[in-house]
Design a protein around this motif. Structure first.
Motif, PDB file in Angstrom:
ATOM      1  N   LYS A 179       0.193  24.109 -20.848  1.00 61.68           N
ATOM      2  CA  LYS A 179       0.498  25.135 -19.859  1.00 61.68           C
ATOM      3  C   LYS A 179      -0.621  25.320 -18.841  1.00 61.68           C
ATOM      4  O   LYS A 179      -0.639  26.290 -18.105  1.00 61.68           O
ATOM      5  CB  LYS A 179       0.754  26.463 -20.575  1.00 61.68           C
ATOM      6  N   GLY A 180      -1.598  24.387 -18.830  1.00 60.55           N
ATOM      7  CA  GLY A 180      -2.630  24.428 -17.783  1.00 60.55           C
ATOM      8  C   GLY A 180      -3.945  25.027 -18.193  1.00 60.55           C
ATOM      9  O   GLY A 180      -4.882  25.076 -17.396  1.00 60.55           O
ATOM     10  N   ILE A 181      -4.083  25.519 -19.430  1.00 59.16           N
ATOM     11  CA  ILE A 181      -5.354  26.083 -19.894  1.00 59.16           C
ATOM     12  C   ILE A 181      -6.321  24.948 -20.211  1.00 59.16           C
ATOM     13  O   ILE A 181      -6.045  24.111 -21.070  1.00 59.16           O
ATOM     14  CB  ILE A 181      -5.152  26.961 -21.145  1.00 59.16           C
ATOM     15  N   GLN A 182      -7.449  24.886 -19.519  1.00 54.91           N
ATOM     16  CA  GLN A 182      -8.415  23.823 -19.738  1.00 54.91           C
ATOM     17  C   GLN A 182      -9.421  24.171 -20.832  1.00 54.91           C
ATOM     18  O   GLN A 182      -9.859  23.315 -21.585  1.00 54.91           O
ATOM     19  CB  GLN A 182      -9.167  23.522 -18.428  1.00 54.91           C
ATOM     20  N   SER A 183      -9.809  25.448 -20.933  1.00 54.57           N
ATOM     21  CA  SER A 183     -10.775  25.888 -21.953  1.00 54.57           C
ATOM     22  C   SER A 183     -10.284  27.179 -22.590  1.00 54.57           C
ATOM     23  O   SER A 183     -10.218  28.225 -21.935  1.00 54.57           O
ATOM     24  CB  SER A 183     -12.159  26.096 -21.319  1.00 54.57           C
TER      25      SER A 183
ATOM     26  N   CYS B 255       0.692  19.918 -14.332  1.00 54.81           N
ATOM     27  CA  CYS B 255       0.257  18.526 -14.282  1.00 54.81           C
ATOM     28  C   CYS B 255      -1.218  18.426 -14.664  1.00 54.81           C
ATOM     29  O   CYS B 255      -2.042  19.201 -14.162  1.00 54.81           O
ATOM     30  CB  CYS B 255       0.476  17.960 -12.878  1.00 54.81           C
ATOM     31  N   GLU B 256      -1.532  17.501 -15.548  1.00 57.22           N
ATOM     32  CA  GLU B 256      -2.916  17.335 -16.011  1.00 57.22           C
ATOM     33  C   GLU B 256      -3.847  16.873 -14.895  1.00 57.22           C
ATOM     34  O   GLU B 256      -5.038  17.136 -14.932  1.00 57.22           O
ATOM     35  CB  GLU B 256      -2.969  16.308 -17.152  1.00 57.22           C
ATOM     36  N   THR B 257      -3.306  16.188 -13.883  1.00 55.02           N
ATOM     37  CA  THR B 257      -4.149  15.630 -12.822  1.00 55.02           C
ATOM     38  C   THR B 257      -4.316  16.583 -11.649  1.00 55.02           C
ATOM     39  O   THR B 257      -5.435  16.932 -11.283  1.00 55.02           O
ATOM     40  CB  THR B 257      -3.559  14.297 -12.327  1.00 55.02           C
ATOM     41  N   CYS B 258      -3.199  17.006 -11.048  1.00 59.68           N
ATOM     42  CA  CYS B 258      -3.286  17.846  -9.851  1.00 59.68           C
ATOM     43  C   CYS B 258      -3.121  19.339 -10.143  1.00 59.68           C
ATOM     44  O   CYS B 258      -3.248  20.157  -9.235  1.00 59.68           O
ATOM     45  CB  CYS B 258      -2.247  17.406  -8.820  1.00 59.68           C
ATOM     46  N   LYS B 259      -2.836  19.698 -11.401  1.00 62.29           N
ATOM     47  CA  LYS B 259      -2.687  21.100 -11.849  1.00 62.29           C
ATOM     48  C   LYS B 259      -1.492  21.813 -11.236  1.00 62.29           C
ATOM     49  O   LYS B 259      -1.363  23.026 -11.329  1.00 62.29           O
ATOM     50  CB  LYS B 259      -3.964  21.924 -11.564  1.00 62.29           C
ATOM     51  N   LYS B 260      -0.595  21.058 -10.608  1.00 65.08           N
ATOM     52  CA  LYS B 260       0.606  21.647 -10.005  1.00 65.08           C
ATOM     53  C   LYS B 260       1.581  22.044 -11.109  1.00 65.08           C
ATOM     54  O   LYS B 260       1.703  21.355 -12.130  1.00 65.08           O
ATOM     55  CB  LYS B 260       1.249  20.643  -9.054  1.00 65.08           C
ATOM     56  N   GLU B 261       2.276  23.180 -10.902  1.00 66.39           N
ATOM     57  CA  GLU B 261       3.263  23.620 -11.897  1.00 66.39           C
ATOM     58  C   GLU B 261       4.430  22.636 -11.929  1.00 66.39           C
ATOM     59  O   GLU B 261       4.946  22.219 -10.889  1.00 66.39           O
ATOM     60  CB  GLU B 261       3.770  25.014 -11.553  1.00 66.39           C
ATOM     61  N   LEU B 262       4.796  22.252 -13.153  1.00 63.08           N
ATOM     62  CA  LEU B 262       5.891  21.298 -13.322  1.00 63.08           C
ATOM     63  C   LEU B 262       7.187  22.043 -13.567  1.00 63.08           C
ATOM     64  O   LEU B 262       7.240  22.990 -14.349  1.00 63.08           O
ATOM     65  CB  LEU B 262       5.597  20.364 -14.500  1.00 63.08           C
ATOM     66  N   LYS B 263       8.236  21.557 -12.905  1.00 64.31           N
ATOM     67  CA  LYS B 263       9.553  22.167 -13.096  1.00 64.31           C
ATOM     68  C   LYS B 263      10.501  21.121 -13.671  1.00 64.31           C
ATOM     69  O   LYS B 263      10.622  20.974 -14.875  1.00 64.31           O
ATOM     70  CB  LYS B 263      10.056  22.736 -11.780  1.00 64.31           C
ATOM     71  N   SER B 264      11.143  20.365 -12.810  1.00 66.10           N
ATOM     72  CA  SER B 264      12.042  19.314 -13.305  1.00 66.10           C
ATOM     73  C   SER B 264      11.349  17.961 -13.355  1.00 66.10           C
ATOM     74  O   SER B 264      11.814  17.031 -14.002  1.00 66.10           O
ATOM     75  CB  SER B 264      13.289  19.229 -12.413  1.00 66.10           C
ATOM     76  N   ASP B 265      10.209  17.839 -12.627  1.00 64.02           N
ATOM     77  CA  ASP B 265       9.509  16.554 -12.543  1.00 64.02           C
ATOM     78  C   ASP B 265       8.433  16.438 -13.635  1.00 64.02           C
ATOM     79  O   ASP B 265       7.242  16.374 -13.356  1.00 64.02           O
ATOM     80  CB  ASP B 265       8.890  16.369 -11.156  1.00 64.02           C
ATOM     81  N   ILE B 266       8.853  16.445 -14.909  1.00 66.57           N
ATOM     82  CA  ILE B 266       7.910  16.383 -16.031  1.00 66.57           C
ATOM     83  C   ILE B 266       7.905  14.963 -16.599  1.00 66.57           C
ATOM     84  O   ILE B 266       8.940  14.433 -17.000  1.00 66.57           O
ATOM     85  CB  ILE B 266       8.297  17.394 -17.131  1.00 66.57           C
ATOM     86  N   ASN B 267       6.746  14.351 -16.621  1.00 67.05           N
ATOM     87  CA  ASN B 267       6.551  13.024 -17.209  1.00 67.05           C
ATOM     88  C   ASN B 267       5.414  13.101 -18.222  1.00 67.05           C
ATOM     89  O   ASN B 267       4.342  13.632 -17.915  1.00 67.05           O
ATOM     90  CB  ASN B 267       6.188  11.998 -16.130  1.00 67.05           C
ATOM     91  N   ARG B 268       5.660  12.603 -19.408  1.00 68.98           N
ATOM     92  CA  ARG B 268       4.635  12.667 -20.452  1.00 68.98           C
ATOM     93  C   ARG B 268       4.045  11.268 -20.672  1.00 68.98           C
ATOM     94  O   ARG B 268       4.764  10.316 -20.964  1.00 68.98           O
ATOM     95  CB  ARG B 268       5.236  13.191 -21.757  1.00 68.98           C
TER      96      ARG B 268
ATOM     97  N   ASP C 127       4.540  12.451  -8.593  1.00 72.01           N
ATOM     98  CA  ASP C 127       3.570  11.768  -7.718  1.00 72.01           C
ATOM     99  C   ASP C 127       2.413  11.197  -8.526  1.00 72.01           C
ATOM    100  O   ASP C 127       2.009  10.042  -8.326  1.00 72.01           O
ATOM    101  CB  ASP C 127       3.050  12.731  -6.652  1.00 72.01           C
ATOM    102  N   CYS C 128       1.867  12.003  -9.439  1.00 73.26           N
ATOM    103  CA  CYS C 128       0.733  11.545 -10.256  1.00 73.26           C
ATOM    104  C   CYS C 128       1.171  10.459 -11.236  1.00 73.26           C
ATOM    105  O   CYS C 128       0.406   9.542 -11.550  1.00 73.26           O
ATOM    106  CB  CYS C 128       0.112  12.727 -11.013  1.00 73.26           C
ATOM    107  N   PHE C 129       2.426  10.562 -11.701  1.00 75.62           N
ATOM    108  CA  PHE C 129       2.947   9.546 -12.612  1.00 75.62           C
ATOM    109  C   PHE C 129       3.092   8.202 -11.890  1.00 75.62           C
ATOM    110  O   PHE C 129       2.735   7.147 -12.433  1.00 75.62           O
ATOM    111  CB  PHE C 129       4.296  10.001 -13.162  1.00 75.62           C
TER     112      PHE C 129
END
Length: 310
Positions: A41-45, A65-78, A87-89
């Motif tokens: 959910k975006g918590i780094q520490s 997103c782990e890279t750009c920290k943008k909130e993910l909605k339908s564009d979720i890639n693991r 985009d990051c994927f």
């Protein structure tokens, strides 16, 4: 006695029992599952957040997103346990593709360099003996050259040979190598090779489709080298087949002689090393007897001379 053991620790988020691995929040401890959920959910520490903040964040059902920290909605890639936006994927896949291409190019260039060097070495190789055009031996530098037209030339040091076997239609019919005794057989001319000296069974049908010798070496980069004798149908017992088979057994016998020679040399070196160690120990013992007064200087010199001259 209470229901809970006082020594047991529980997660302040989900209240499950903490195992060996747990993580700290600002005002408590959380389990591994809650830690990874908060990371999604975006918590780094987690140390910078209270337990209530972590709970609220986990209940929001939001992913980042782990890279750009943008909130993910339908564009979720693991990928490897991490969540990425589209985009990051795509960027990740492109980077991996470029790395794979670069690695393949590097491996290709390495093979070309190795092939060029081996061809140059083959051109300058001077043999002291050979069997047809299958294999060449140089006893001066103790090396074998095999002009394999399929994979390029191969070179094997005498000391690198472990074992070898004759394969006919993929089946072992004769073999030799370290620890095998050369016994019986027929001598072949000036080479002194013993044909039929190695052990094995010759399983026969009327037609043979292939014959090759497989040499196993100590070289980790090329542990197996093949000497191709023939490929194609040949009737067993025919003149051509017998000529091929004679050459194959001649190669096996020469390889066995090389292995036996190397083993004998190693045994002699080990024996000499042990003898030298024994002489040193004896001289040390004599010196101790001299120092303690048991031997006179004259007796010491006499015994020392005996040890060094034997």
């Amino acid at each position: 006695m209470g229901f809970f053991n006082k020594n047991e620790k529980y997660c302040d988020c989900c209240h499950k029992k903490l195992g060996i691995h747990f993580f700290k929040a600002k005002d408590g401890r959380i389990c591994k599952e809650c830690f990874y959920e908060s990371r999604k959910k975006g918590i780094q520490s987690t140390r910078k957040h209270t337990v209530n903040e972590l709970l609220q964040n986990m209940n929001d059902n939001k992913y980042f997103c782990e890279t750009c920290k943008k909130e993910l909605k339908s564009d979720i890639n693991r990928v490897n346990g991490k969540y990425l936006c589209n985009d990051c994927f795509k960027s990740f896949k492109q980077t991996q593709k470029e790395k794979n291409i670069a690695l393949k190019e590097e491996q290709k260039e390495k093979k070309i360099r190795e092939y060029t060097l081996s061809k140059e070495k083959a051109k300058n190789f001077i043999s002291t003996s050979n069997v047809g055009e299958y294999i060449y031996f140089n006893d001066d530098i103790e090396e074998i050259y095999i002009p394999n037209f399929w994979v390029g030339p191969s070179f094997i040091k005498y000391s690198e040979i472990l074992d070898f076997e004759l394969l006919e239609d993929g089946t072992t019919v004769s073999s030799g190598g370290i620890g095998r005794a050369v016994a019986g057989g027929v001598l072949f001319g000036g080479t002194g090779a013993v044909v039929g000296a190695v052990t094995g069974k010759h399983k026969g049908t009327n037609i043979s489709n292939s014959m090759e010798i497989r040499i196993t070496t100590k070289d980790i980069n090329r542990p197996v080298v093949f000497v191709k004798i023939f490929k194609g149908e040949h009737k067993k017992g025919s003149f051509i087949y017998n000529a091929y088979r004679t050459d194959a057994y001649k190669i096996l016998s020469m390889l066995q002689i090389i292995v036996d020679r190397i083993n004998k040399t190693q045994q002699v070196n080990e024996q000499n090393s042990n003898n030298n160690f024994s002489v040193v120990e004896e001289l040390k013992g004599l010196k101790e007897l001299l120092d303690s007064g048991v031997l006179t200087q004259e007796e010491f010199e006499k015994q020392k001379s005996k040890i060094l001259n034997r």
